[in-house]
Design a protein around this motif. Structure first.
Motif, mmCIF file in Angstrom:
data_model
loop_
_atom_site.group_PDB
_atom_site.id
_atom_site.type_symbol
_atom_site.label_atom_id
_atom_site.label_comp_id
_atom_site.label_asym_id
_atom_site.label_seq_id
_atom_site.Cartn_x
_atom_site.Cartn_y
_atom_site.Cartn_z
ATOM 1 N N LYS A 153 -11.261 -13.139 -2.344
ATOM 2 C CA LYS A 153 -11.837 -11.891 -1.819
ATOM 3 C C LYS A 153 -12.772 -12.184 -0.653
ATOM 4 N N SER A 154 -13.640 -13.163 -0.808
ATOM 5 C CA SER A 154 -14.576 -13.523 0.263
ATOM 6 C C SER A 154 -13.838 -14.042 1.494
ATOM 7 N N ALA A 155 -12.809 -14.834 1.276
ATOM 8 C CA ALA A 155 -12.038 -15.371 2.404
ATOM 9 C C ALA A 155 -11.317 -14.248 3.146
ATOM 10 N N ALA A 156 -10.722 -13.323 2.406
ATOM 11 C CA ALA A 156 -10.013 -12.203 3.032
ATOM 12 C C ALA A 156 -10.980 -11.348 3.850
ATOM 13 N N LEU A 157 -12.148 -11.066 3.287
ATOM 14 C CA LEU A 157 -13.134 -10.263 4.010
ATOM 15 C C LEU A 157 -13.716 -11.012 5.202
ATOM 16 N N ALA A 158 -13.870 -12.325 5.084
ATOM 17 C CA ALA A 158 -14.379 -13.121 6.212
ATOM 18 C C ALA A 158 -13.426 -13.034 7.399
ATOM 19 N N SER A 218 -16.307 0.642 18.863
ATOM 20 C CA SER A 218 -17.424 1.018 18.006
ATOM 21 C C SER A 218 -17.209 0.553 16.565
ATOM 22 N N LYS A 219 -18.261 -0.009 15.989
ATOM 23 C CA LYS A 219 -18.206 -0.451 14.597
ATOM 24 C C LYS A 219 -18.060 0.739 13.654
ATOM 25 N N LYS A 220 -18.511 1.907 14.088
ATOM 26 C CA LYS A 220 -18.475 3.103 13.247
ATOM 27 C C LYS A 220 -17.052 3.522 12.879
ATOM 28 N N LYS A 221 -16.088 3.239 13.740
ATOM 29 C CA LYS A 221 -14.720 3.662 13.428
ATOM 30 C C LYS A 221 -13.902 2.581 12.724
ATOM 31 N N MET A 222 -14.530 1.469 12.376
ATOM 32 C CA MET A 222 -13.816 0.390 11.683
ATOM 33 C C MET A 222 -14.251 0.307 10.226
ATOM 34 N N ASN A 223 -13.289 0.003 9.369
ATOM 35 C CA ASN A 223 -13.623 -0.306 7.986
ATOM 36 C C ASN A 223 -12.794 -1.502 7.544
ATOM 37 N N ARG A 224 -13.305 -2.192 6.539
ATOM 38 C CA ARG A 224 -12.657 -3.423 6.066
ATOM 39 C C ARG A 224 -12.126 -3.231 4.652
ATOM 40 N N ARG A 225 -10.989 -3.816 4.423
ATOM 41 C CA ARG A 225 -10.372 -3.839 3.104
ATOM 42 C C ARG A 225 -9.878 -5.256 2.850
ATOM 43 N N PHE A 226 -9.483 -5.527 1.609
ATOM 44 C CA PHE A 226 -8.939 -6.850 1.299
ATOM 45 C C PHE A 226 -7.747 -6.717 0.373
ATOM 46 N N ASN A 227 -6.896 -7.735 0.389
ATOM 47 C CA ASN A 227 -5.728 -7.815 -0.473
ATOM 48 C C ASN A 227 -5.614 -9.269 -0.918
ATOM 49 N N ILE A 228 -5.713 -9.485 -2.226
ATOM 50 C CA ILE A 228 -5.600 -10.845 -2.750
ATOM 51 C C ILE A 228 -4.342 -11.008 -3.614
ATOM 52 N N GLU A 229 -3.529 -9.977 -3.692
ATOM 53 C CA GLU A 229 -2.318 -10.004 -4.510
ATOM 54 C C GLU A 229 -1.103 -10.537 -3.759
ATOM 55 N N ASP A 230 -0.988 -10.208 -2.473
ATOM 56 C CA ASP A 230 0.164 -10.648 -1.689
ATOM 57 C C ASP A 230 -0.032 -12.098 -1.237
ATOM 58 N N ALA A 231 1.052 -12.836 -1.159
ATOM 59 C CA ALA A 231 1.001 -14.252 -0.776
ATOM 60 C C ALA A 231 0.903 -14.377 0.739
ATOM 61 N N GLU A 232 -0.184 -13.886 1.304
ATOM 62 C CA GLU A 232 -0.423 -13.921 2.749
ATOM 63 C C GLU A 232 -1.825 -14.425 3.034
ATOM 64 N N HIS A 233 -2.000 -14.980 4.208
ATOM 65 C CA HIS A 233 -3.311 -15.371 4.729
ATOM 66 C C HIS A 233 -3.361 -14.781 6.123
ATOM 67 N N ALA A 234 -3.939 -13.585 6.226
ATOM 68 C CA ALA A 234 -3.818 -12.839 7.475
ATOM 69 C C ALA A 234 -4.833 -11.706 7.535
ATOM 70 N N LYS A 276 -9.088 6.753 16.201
ATOM 71 C CA LYS A 276 -10.247 7.363 15.552
ATOM 72 C C LYS A 276 -10.737 6.505 14.388
ATOM 73 N N VAL A 277 -9.778 5.843 13.725
ATOM 74 C CA VAL A 277 -10.105 4.989 12.579
ATOM 75 C C VAL A 277 -9.295 3.704 12.683
ATOM 76 N N ILE A 278 -9.964 2.585 12.423
ATOM 77 C CA ILE A 278 -9.286 1.284 12.407
ATOM 78 C C ILE A 278 -9.610 0.618 11.076
ATOM 79 N N THR A 279 -8.576 0.251 10.339
ATOM 80 C CA THR A 279 -8.766 -0.469 9.087
ATOM 81 C C THR A 279 -8.351 -1.913 9.295
ATOM 82 N N LEU A 280 -9.245 -2.811 8.963
ATOM 83 C CA LEU A 280 -8.979 -4.245 9.061
ATOM 84 C C LEU A 280 -8.777 -4.751 7.635
ATOM 85 N N ARG A 281 -7.529 -5.034 7.283
ATOM 86 C CA ARG A 281 -7.202 -5.465 5.932
ATOM 87 C C ARG A 281 -7.003 -6.972 5.923
ATOM 88 N N GLY A 282 -7.956 -7.675 5.310
ATOM 89 C CA GLY A 282 -7.878 -9.122 5.193
ATOM 90 C C GLY A 282 -7.036 -9.521 3.995
#
Length: 157
Positions: free
Chosen positions: A114-119, A134-150, A97-103
């Motif tokens: 922030k821009s790189a994570a969201l890209a 559907s794009k309607k069930k997706m939302n984007r978030r970002f994390n710049i604190e953790d030492a990850e590129h993912a 029902k909901v998909i969160t894409l956390r960059g």
């Protein structure tokens, strides 16, 4: 490994065989003289096939968590491995029902993290849309604190 790597490896194998024959004129060929090119053994093809199988096995081991897509530090581009990871989850994603894409992009590694994570998250979102989600069930978030590129794909119901 990319396809061009397979071609280069196959060419090196063939070149080594040709060079070996030139340096040792008394060496006997393992292919009988009556063999036509049509029936000749496919050395390059089998080498490329084995290399592809090895790469697939390595990708399967790396993808222990298929919802976590690791990126190169300076890249937001989806690779074939990323697409395979996403495709392995596609049935779950279509039902969600909901998909969160956390960059993720570590702020100490990249200037505009922030821009790189969201890209990265946007590129995953575009791929999912192409797969019929559907794009309607997706939302984007970002994390710049953790030492990850993912990108982490989080499924919520």
């Amino acid at each position: 490994m990319k396809r061009s790597g397979f071609v280069c490896a196959a060419l090196l194998v063939i070149a080594a065989g040709v060079t070996g024959c030139a340096e040792n004129p008394t060496a006997q060929s393992t292919v009988p003289a009556t063999t036509s090119w049509k029936n000749a053994p496919a050395v390059a093809t089998s080498t490329a096939t084995k290399a592809a199988e090895t790469a697939a096995a390595a990708a399967a081991q790396v993808a222990v968590d298929p919802s976590f897509l690791k990126f190169d530090k300076m890249s937001a581009k989806l690779t074939a491995e990323h697409e395979l990871q996403i495709m392995s989850q596609l049935p779950k994603l279509k039902e969600a029902k909901v998909i969160t894409l956390r960059g993720y992009c570590y702020k100490k590694d990249i200037g505009n993290a922030k821009s790189a994570a969201l890209a990265r998250a946007i590129n995953v979102e575009k791929f999912l849309i192409k797969q019929g989600i559907s794009k309607k069930k997706m939302n984007r978030r970002f994390n710049i604190e953790d030492a990850e590129h993912a990108v982490r794909i989080e499924i919520g119901n």
